[in-house]
Enzyme design. Sequence first.
Site, PDB file in Angstrom:
ATOM      1  N   VAL A 119      49.644 -32.422 -68.816  1.00 31.17           N
ATOM      2  CA  VAL A 119      49.244 -33.833 -68.899  1.00 31.17           C
ATOM      3  C   VAL A 119      48.164 -34.123 -67.876  1.00 31.17           C
ATOM      4  O   VAL A 119      48.379 -34.013 -66.673  1.00 31.17           O
ATOM      5  CB  VAL A 119      50.450 -34.772 -68.715  1.00 31.17           C
ATOM      6  N   GLU A 120      46.993 -34.474 -68.366  1.00 31.83           N
ATOM      7  CA  GLU A 120      45.854 -34.804 -67.526  1.00 31.83           C
ATOM      8  C   GLU A 120      45.062 -35.903 -68.211  1.00 31.83           C
ATOM      9  O   GLU A 120      45.147 -36.073 -69.430  1.00 31.83           O
ATOM     10  CB  GLU A 120      44.964 -33.574 -67.323  1.00 31.83           C
ATOM     11  N   ALA A 121      44.293 -36.611 -67.438  1.00 30.12           N
ATOM     12  CA  ALA A 121      43.373 -37.575 -68.025  1.00 30.12           C
ATOM     13  C   ALA A 121      42.178 -36.830 -68.599  1.00 30.12           C
ATOM     14  O   ALA A 121      41.794 -35.775 -68.107  1.00 30.12           O
ATOM     15  CB  ALA A 121      42.918 -38.573 -66.970  1.00 30.12           C
TER      16      ALA A 121
END
Length: 319
Positions: free
Chosen positions: A164-166
């Site tokens: 999960v990353e932007a």
Amino acid sequence: MRSNEIFAAAAAVLLSTALSGCGSAVDPSYSARPRFATSAPLVNTRKDPTYLAYAVPESQLHAYPATRSAEFSVHGVDVSKYQGDIDWQAVKESGVGFAFIKATEGGDALDSKFQRNWAAAKAAGVPRGAYHFVYWCRPPHEETGFFKSVVPAEPDALPPVLDVEATPTSRTCKRTLYREEVLRDMRVMLEDLERHYGKKPIIYSSVDFYQAILHSGALAEYPIWVRSTKYHPAVRYGDRKWTFWQYRSDGHVPGISVAVDQNTFNGSHAQWREWLADQTGLKAQPVATAAAKPIDDRGIEKLIEEDPAMLPSAMKNAQ
């Protein structure tokens, strides 16, 4: 993780002037996307747009360099198609204790080297797990459904990983990441993966994502794999207990011809043996050579936390 594929796609809006008080406002002048909409666990008193909250006093930062990764006994790598054709036997012989291999992204993007890496790592005796990079504009069930269609449920595999990353440079997904919505979607995906694989999935998080979304114990029932290439995790993640730490993105490992992410397990070799046996039934190989613990030759001045505000050129180079 993502930095080795597209150098800075992992990072996004930092906790800057937008997070200087209470409430959930974000800085409307900040043009990068997605804009996190959340309150911050720590306050940016310096009004510095390159700032990410520290969980230790700034006067003590010198005591927490990422080179402290050498204190840990078990090290591994994470790879994708960007590492090319890997000689997994050479990787194994170099002392690498585990590997996480990119499998999927979103609802339809398969890493072209996954099948080869998955089979070859196992053949070489490297404990390995697969990871899925989340694309925030697909329904959660489509993301996990695609991952499940690609990654076999093998008892001797490490737990699946939700990366999960932007993704501020995505051309197709301009979603603002609201904390409550993101945590809800993550829980759906994590629970689905756990039902299918029979193992509690691991969350991989970048610093900015953690401080905006996963702070204050959110989803703490899941093990976490943290990224911090400049500091020990205590600086950016506070007292959050972590299982794996990605401490370097420019590592060099025999059998891999280009730079690779390096990681360590949070524990002794005895604790690794116990964890690995519990998760996979495998027996960890003894640490027999000095090569099993990679030498981190970075000086303090070379420890750079790869966030876009610190590396402005990364934004225009990302795809």
